[in-house]
Design an enzyme around this catalytic site. Structure first.
Site, PDB file in Angstrom:
ATOM      1  N   MET A   1       3.017  -4.917  -3.119  1.00 18.12           N
ATOM      2  CA  MET A   1       2.000  -4.593  -4.016  1.00 18.12           C
ATOM      3  C   MET A   1       1.032  -5.877  -4.060  1.00 18.12           C
ATOM      4  SD  MET A   1       0.533  -5.219  -7.271  1.00 18.12           S
ATOM      5  CE  MET A   1       0.609  -6.785  -8.102  1.00 18.12           C
ATOM      6  N   PRO A   2      -0.376  -5.632  -4.080  1.00 19.14           N
ATOM      7  CA  PRO A   2      -1.071  -4.757  -3.891  1.00 19.14           C
ATOM      8  C   PRO A   2      -1.266  -4.189  -2.421  1.00 19.14           C
ATOM      9  CG  PRO A   2      -2.398  -6.418  -4.228  1.00 19.14           C
ATOM     10  CD  PRO A   2      -0.863  -7.039  -4.214  1.00 19.14           C
TER      11      PRO A   2
END
Length: 76
Positions: free
Chosen positions: A1-2
């Site tokens: 993430m991200p």
């Protein structure tokens, strides 16, 4: 993430794609405090004649709930 998905008109060079990937990665690291190892970026190229049908209306204007910066243009 991200994970970032970048959709744009076709015609950019691999060098431009690498540069924007680096800039986006740096922005995420600086803004969100994440590490380089956690950032991923996908790039999709579109024919400008298909932009409205494939991206602008269904994904941009059709999903305003998730749109944080609204465009100031209309597709061709």
């Amino acid at each position: 993430m991200p994970h970032i998905i970048l959709k744009m008109y076709q015609g950019r060079t691999e060098e431009q794609k690498e540069a924007v990937t680096k800039a986006l990665t740096t922005a995420l690291k600086d803004t969100l405090g994440c590490s380089d190892e956690h950032v991923s970026v996908s790039i999709y190229d579109y024919d400008p004649k298909k932009w409205g049908e494939k991206v602008f209306y269904p994904e941009i204007m059709g999903d305003e709930k998730h749109l944080y910066k609204k465009p100031a243009y209309k597709p061709m």
